[in-house]
Each structure stands twice: as structure tokens, then as C-alpha cells.
Design a protein around this motif. Structure first.
Motif, PDB file in Angstrom:
ATOM      1  N   GLN A 122       0.815  -1.219   0.000  1.00 36.55           N
ATOM      2  CA  GLN A 122       0.000   0.000   0.000  1.00 36.55           C
ATOM      3  C   GLN A 122       0.848   1.268   0.000  1.00 36.55           C
ATOM      4  OE1 GLN A 122      -2.476  -0.540   3.465  1.00 36.55           O
ATOM      5  NE2 GLN A 122      -4.036  -1.658   2.336  1.00 36.55           N
ATOM      6  N   ASN A 123       1.885   1.294   0.816  1.00 35.72           N
ATOM      7  CA  ASN A 123       2.673   2.510   1.040  1.00 35.72           C
ATOM      8  C   ASN A 123       3.999   2.545   0.283  1.00 35.72           C
ATOM      9  OD1 ASN A 123       0.644   3.217   2.845  1.00 35.72           O
ATOM     10  ND2 ASN A 123       1.748   2.339   4.572  1.00 35.72           N
ATOM     11  N   LYS A 124       4.344   1.460  -0.391  1.00 34.79           N
ATOM     12  CA  LYS A 124       5.619   1.333  -1.114  1.00 34.79           C
ATOM     13  C   LYS A 124       6.820   1.224  -0.176  1.00 34.79           C
ATOM     14  CE  LYS A 124       3.658   1.826  -5.170  1.00 34.79           C
ATOM     15  NZ  LYS A 124       3.176   0.656  -5.805  1.00 34.79           N
ATOM     16  N   SER A 125       6.558   1.198   1.134  1.00 34.83           N
ATOM     17  CA  SER A 125       7.661   0.981   2.087  1.00 34.83           C
ATOM     18  C   SER A 125       7.087   0.445   3.388  1.00 34.83           C
ATOM     19  CB  SER A 125       8.445   2.274   2.337  1.00 34.83           C
ATOM     20  OG  SER A 125       7.642   3.208   3.015  1.00 34.83           O
ATOM     21  N   ALA A 126       7.930  -0.259   4.130  1.00 34.91           N
ATOM     22  CA  ALA A 126       7.545  -0.780   5.445  1.00 34.91           C
ATOM     23  C   ALA A 126       8.811  -0.988   6.261  1.00 34.91           C
ATOM     24  CB  ALA A 126       6.786  -2.095   5.307  1.00 34.91           C
ATOM     25  N   LYS A 127       8.757  -0.596   7.524  1.00 36.37           N
ATOM     26  CA  LYS A 127       9.887  -0.772   8.420  1.00 36.37           C
ATOM     27  C   LYS A 127       9.375  -1.455   9.690  1.00 36.37           C
ATOM     28  CE  LYS A 127      13.898   1.447  10.292  1.00 36.37           C
ATOM     29  NZ  LYS A 127      14.810   2.533  10.233  1.00 36.37           N
ATOM     30  N   PHE A 128      10.118  -2.467  10.129  1.00 32.69           N
ATOM     31  CA  PHE A 128       9.701  -3.215  11.308  1.00 32.69           C
ATOM     32  C   PHE A 128      10.886  -4.009  11.848  1.00 32.69           C
ATOM     33  CE2 PHE A 128       8.654  -5.378   7.372  1.00 32.69           C
ATOM     34  CZ  PHE A 128       9.248  -6.618   7.515  1.00 32.69           C
ATOM     35  N   ASN A 129      10.750  -4.511  13.068  1.00 37.78           N
ATOM     36  CA  ASN A 129      11.779  -5.348  13.675  1.00 37.78           C
ATOM     37  C   ASN A 129      11.349  -6.803  13.610  1.00 37.78           C
ATOM     38  OD1 ASN A 129      13.117  -3.005  14.277  1.00 37.78           O
ATOM     39  ND2 ASN A 129      12.665  -3.045  16.456  1.00 37.78           N
ATOM     40  N   LEU A 130      12.323  -7.683  13.416  1.00 38.88           N
ATOM     41  CA  LEU A 130      12.099  -9.124  13.414  1.00 38.88           C
ATOM     42  C   LEU A 130      13.056  -9.782  14.402  1.00 38.88           C
ATOM     43  CD1 LEU A 130      11.865 -10.125   9.628  1.00 38.88           C
ATOM     44  CD2 LEU A 130      10.020 -10.150  11.305  1.00 38.88           C
ATOM     45  N   THR A 131      12.585 -10.814  15.059  1.00 38.91           N
ATOM     46  CA  THR A 131      13.433 -11.601  15.950  1.00 38.91           C
ATOM     47  C   THR A 131      13.655 -12.959  15.300  1.00 38.91           C
ATOM     48  OG1 THR A 131      12.445 -10.475  17.837  1.00 38.91           O
ATOM     49  CG2 THR A 131      13.697 -12.474  18.295  1.00 38.91           C
ATOM     50  N   ILE A 132      14.922 -13.276  15.073  1.00 42.12           N
ATOM     51  CA  ILE A 132      15.309 -14.512  14.388  1.00 42.12           C
ATOM     52  C   ILE A 132      16.125 -15.357  15.361  1.00 42.12           C
ATOM     53  CG2 ILE A 132      16.577 -15.468  12.419  1.00 42.12           C
ATOM     54  CD1 ILE A 132      16.102 -12.716  11.023  1.00 42.12           C
TER      55      ILE A 132
END
Length: 167
Positions: A122-132
């Protein structure tokens, strides 16, 4: 240059081809190609030597079909993060397989990633944290994703920064 003497004549014909423009154009083309090669080398060095995981994926016409998508670039750090040099990890299920079942915010990983993929579209961008998960403790990455258009082709640029020490 062509020089011809006409038979039974004391006249000489000379045809001269001025190649100055062609030589100037050729030299300019060589200079431009050299600059492009230098820029490509800088680009490759920047990606390869980044302390962040970086990859670029060309999304096919039907980006939900993984077979149509193509990994264009993946640096060593991104290979280390995913523990894989070739898989795309662009659909929610595949990414969720690499992560803890729940994220640091308590949200179920699969639903969280599905929500972020929708946000990216939708926004052409996304920022988030992931735990691996890792053998030596969890790896927490700040994932920055951006959809871009390159000569009519849709690509996703992903930058994963290890923020484990900051958490």
C-alpha cells in the motif's frame, strides 16, 4: 583519403573524409563507459561491504508467484541473517519459518509479517523489527523494505540492520 589521377588529364581528384566527429564521439563514449564501470564497481563495493544485510529482488508480473520473482543482489550479511544465499524469503510463510513464533511486541510472527507485507504494497515501504532465533541467542533486525520501479520493473530493496545489541 582517395587520390585519383584521371587518365589523359593533369588534374588530380582528392576525396577527404573528416573523421574528427567520429573520433570525438568514440572518445566520449569510452569515457562514459569508463565512468559507468567505475560507478558499478563503487555500487558493488558498497553493497558487498555493508555491515547491514541488503538484497534486491525483482518482482515478476504476478509477484505472489515465487517462481516469477528473481533475486538480483544479496550481500554476505543478508546471507548470514537468512542462513541462505539463494531463497527469496518474500512471502510471509517463508519469512515466518525463519523467525520466532512471536515477535518482541508479543504479536504472532505470521500475522505480523502478513500485515507488514500489506503495508509495503500500500505505502511502497515498510519498516519493522524481526526476531530470528540463533544458537547463541536471538538476532533482532530492523527491516527496512522499499518498493521501487527500475525501468518499468518492480523491485524490492531490503535492508536488515542487526540491532540486537541495542535492545
Amino acid at each position: 583519403n582517395i587520390i585519383r589521377t584521371m587518365p589523359d588529364s593533369k588534374k588530380v581528384f582528392v576525396i577527404v573524409h573528416d573523421k574528427t566527429e567520429a573520433l570525438v564521439a568514440n572518445n566520449k563514449l569510452k569515457r562514459i563507459n569508463s565512468e559507468i564501470e567505475e560507478q558499478n564497481a563503487i555500487y558493488e563495493a558498497l553493497i558487498a561491504n555493508s555491515s547491514d544485510g541488503i538484497d534486491i529482488i525483482h518482482l515478476g508480473e504476478n509477484s505472489s508467484t515465487t517462481a516469477e520473482n528473481k533475486l538480483v543482489v544479496r550481500n554476505d550479511k543478508m546471507t548470514e541473517i537468512f542462513n541462505d544465499a539463494k531463497k527469496l524469503y518474500i512471502d510471509a510463510e517463508k519469512i515466518a519459518e525463519k523467525c520466532h513464533e512471536t515477535q518482541t511486541n508479543g504479536e504472532a510472527t505470521l500475522g505480523f509479517i502478513q500485515k507488514k507485507i500489506k503495508e509495503l504494497k500500500q505505502n511502497k515501504s515498510a519498516k519493522f523489527n524481526l526476531t530470528i532465533p540463533r544458537k547463541d541467542g536471538p538476532l533482532i533486525v530492523s527491516a527496512s523494505n522499499k518498493l521501487i520501479d527500475v525501468k518499468g520493473k518492480t523491485m524490492i530493496i531490503r535492508n536488515f540492520q542487526d540491532i540486537t545489541e541495542q535492545q
